[in-house]
Structures are given as structure tokens and as C-alpha cells.
Design a protein around this motif. Structure first.
Motif, mmCIF file in Angstrom:
data_model
loop_
_atom_site.group_PDB
_atom_site.id
_atom_site.type_symbol
_atom_site.label_atom_id
_atom_site.label_comp_id
_atom_site.label_asym_id
_atom_site.label_seq_id
_atom_site.Cartn_x
_atom_site.Cartn_y
_atom_site.Cartn_z
ATOM 1 N N ASP A 72 1.631 -3.379 -3.676
ATOM 2 C CA ASP A 72 0.217 -3.532 -3.344
ATOM 3 C C ASP A 72 0.094 -4.702 -2.372
ATOM 4 O O ASP A 72 0.547 -5.806 -2.654
ATOM 5 C CB ASP A 72 -0.582 -3.799 -4.623
ATOM 6 C CG ASP A 72 -2.070 -3.850 -4.378
ATOM 7 O OD1 ASP A 72 -2.495 -4.644 -3.513
ATOM 8 O OD2 ASP A 72 -2.793 -3.095 -5.049
ATOM 9 N N ASP A 73 -0.531 -4.456 -1.215
ATOM 10 C CA ASP A 73 -0.658 -5.495 -0.188
ATOM 11 C C ASP A 73 -1.587 -6.636 -0.597
ATOM 12 O O ASP A 73 -1.535 -7.718 -0.021
ATOM 13 C CB ASP A 73 -1.166 -4.895 1.126
ATOM 14 C CG ASP A 73 -0.135 -4.008 1.793
ATOM 15 O OD1 ASP A 73 1.056 -4.144 1.475
ATOM 16 O OD2 ASP A 73 -0.530 -3.178 2.628
ATOM 17 N N GLU B 222 2.877 4.568 2.496
ATOM 18 C CA GLU B 222 1.691 4.215 1.737
ATOM 19 C C GLU B 222 1.596 5.104 0.505
ATOM 20 O O GLU B 222 1.866 6.293 0.566
ATOM 21 C CB GLU B 222 0.437 4.389 2.589
ATOM 22 C CG GLU B 222 0.382 3.423 3.748
ATOM 23 C CD GLU B 222 -0.910 3.516 4.538
ATOM 24 O OE1 GLU B 222 -1.900 4.063 4.007
ATOM 25 O OE2 GLU B 222 -0.918 3.059 5.672
ATOM 26 N N ALA B 223 1.231 4.493 -0.598
ATOM 27 C CA ALA B 223 1.020 5.239 -1.836
ATOM 28 C C ALA B 223 -0.398 4.954 -2.318
ATOM 29 O O ALA B 223 -0.862 3.825 -2.254
ATOM 30 C CB ALA B 223 2.030 4.810 -2.896
ATOM 31 N N MET B 224 -1.073 6.001 -2.767
ATOM 32 C CA MET B 224 -2.437 5.835 -3.260
ATOM 33 C C MET B 224 -2.438 6.014 -4.774
ATOM 34 O O MET B 224 -1.904 6.990 -5.297
ATOM 35 C CB MET B 224 -3.373 6.865 -2.653
ATOM 36 C CG MET B 224 -4.806 6.711 -3.160
ATOM 37 S SD MET B 224 -5.905 8.054 -2.692
ATOM 38 C CE MET B 224 -5.884 7.937 -0.943
ATOM 39 N N TYR B 225 -3.011 5.036 -5.453
ATOM 40 C CA TYR B 225 -3.107 5.064 -6.910
ATOM 41 C C TYR B 225 -4.574 5.179 -7.314
ATOM 42 O O TYR B 225 -5.428 4.515 -6.737
ATOM 43 C CB TYR B 225 -2.508 3.799 -7.525
ATOM 44 C CG TYR B 225 -1.014 3.730 -7.362
ATOM 45 C CD1 TYR B 225 -0.172 4.257 -8.333
ATOM 46 C CD2 TYR B 225 -0.448 3.164 -6.235
ATOM 47 C CE1 TYR B 225 1.198 4.200 -8.170
ATOM 48 C CE2 TYR B 225 0.918 3.108 -6.070
ATOM 49 C CZ TYR B 225 1.743 3.633 -7.040
ATOM 50 O OH TYR B 225 3.098 3.593 -6.891
ATOM 51 N N ALA C 276 -1.610 9.107 -6.864
ATOM 52 C CA ALA C 276 -2.382 10.251 -6.388
ATOM 53 C C ALA C 276 -1.752 10.881 -5.160
ATOM 54 O O ALA C 276 -1.976 12.053 -4.871
ATOM 55 C CB ALA C 276 -3.812 9.823 -6.078
ATOM 56 N N GLY C 277 -0.946 10.126 -4.413
ATOM 57 C CA GLY C 277 -0.312 10.673 -3.222
ATOM 58 C C GLY C 277 0.537 9.646 -2.517
ATOM 59 O O GLY C 277 0.370 8.441 -2.700
ATOM 60 N N VAL C 278 1.463 10.146 -1.683
ATOM 61 C CA VAL C 278 2.347 9.291 -0.902
ATOM 62 C C VAL C 278 2.283 9.755 0.544
ATOM 63 O O VAL C 278 2.329 10.945 0.819
ATOM 64 C CB VAL C 278 3.806 9.389 -1.408
ATOM 65 C CG1 VAL C 278 4.740 8.602 -0.526
ATOM 66 C CG2 VAL C 278 3.909 8.910 -2.840
#
Length: 112
Positions: A8-9, A37-40, A46-48
Motif C-alpha cells: 500500500d503506497d 497495482e492491486a485493488m482491495y 478485487a483485482g490486479v
């Protein structure tokens, strides 16, 4: 087993991602990959999203086809991550190629 660590940035918290979470994207994952990028959502992946292209080494392919041109035909090549792509017939084991992560097609030979 392929594992990736996403960070996480903002909080710098790290998340482990395995093959189950990455799906087909795992075939394009190499150490040191940038721009992933990965979305949580609520703590669940939820996605990469990978960069559009990655450079990978050919670990196995048939010898070059004598007299073949790049446009005439393609041959199978296994890359360092285990994914198989179609490449021009003049490429050999050990060369690096750029592959499009969106559909897995060969883009170009990588000159080092």
C-alpha cells in the motif's frame, strides 16, 4: 508456487498474493516488476493490474527454422514463468522477449 508482495503506497502495509488470487496474471509475474497495482475491497483482493508489457526469458523452444522470416510463421516458446507464447521462428532459448500482459502475445525481442 508463485507469490507476490504488494505494498500500500499510503500505509506501506504489505499483502501476499498467491496463484489463486492472481489467476492468469501469475504467468507474467517476475521479481522486481514495477507498476503492478492491486485493488482491495474490505481487505479482499478485487483485482490486479499489471503493466502492459513485461520482459521474460525464453527457457525452452525449438531451434530456429532455417530460412524462416518473422512474418511467415510462429513457434511455441516456454518462458521463465512457465507461460507459453507464440514467437517468431528465429528466436532461441535464452533470449529475452517482451510480452503483452493483456493477451499474452509476443511484442518484440529485447536487446540487452
Amino acid at each position: 508456487r508463485i507469490e507476490a508482495i504488494d505494498m500500500d503506497d499510503v500505509s506501506y502495509e504489505q499483502f501476499d498474493l498467491g496463484c489463486d488470487e492472481l489467476g492468469e496474471s501469475a504467468g507474467f509475474l517476475v521479481e522486481g516488476i514495477e507498476e503492478m497495482e492491486a485493488m482491495y475491497v474490505d481487505g479482499s483482493l478485487a483485482g490486479v493490474e499489471l503493466p502492459n508489457t513485461v520482459d521474460l526469458k525464453i527457457t525452452n523452444t525449438t531451434p530456429p527454422i532455417k530460412g524462416a522470416t518473422a512474418a511467415a510463421q510462429l513457434k511455441a516458446a516456454t518462458l521463465e514463468t512457465g507461460v507459453e507464447v507464440q514467437v517468431p521462428p528465429y528466436l532461441v532459448t535464452g533470449e529475452r522477449v517482451r510480452v503483452d500482459t493483456r493477451d499474452g502475445h509476443f511484442v518484440e525481442r529485447v536487446r540487452e
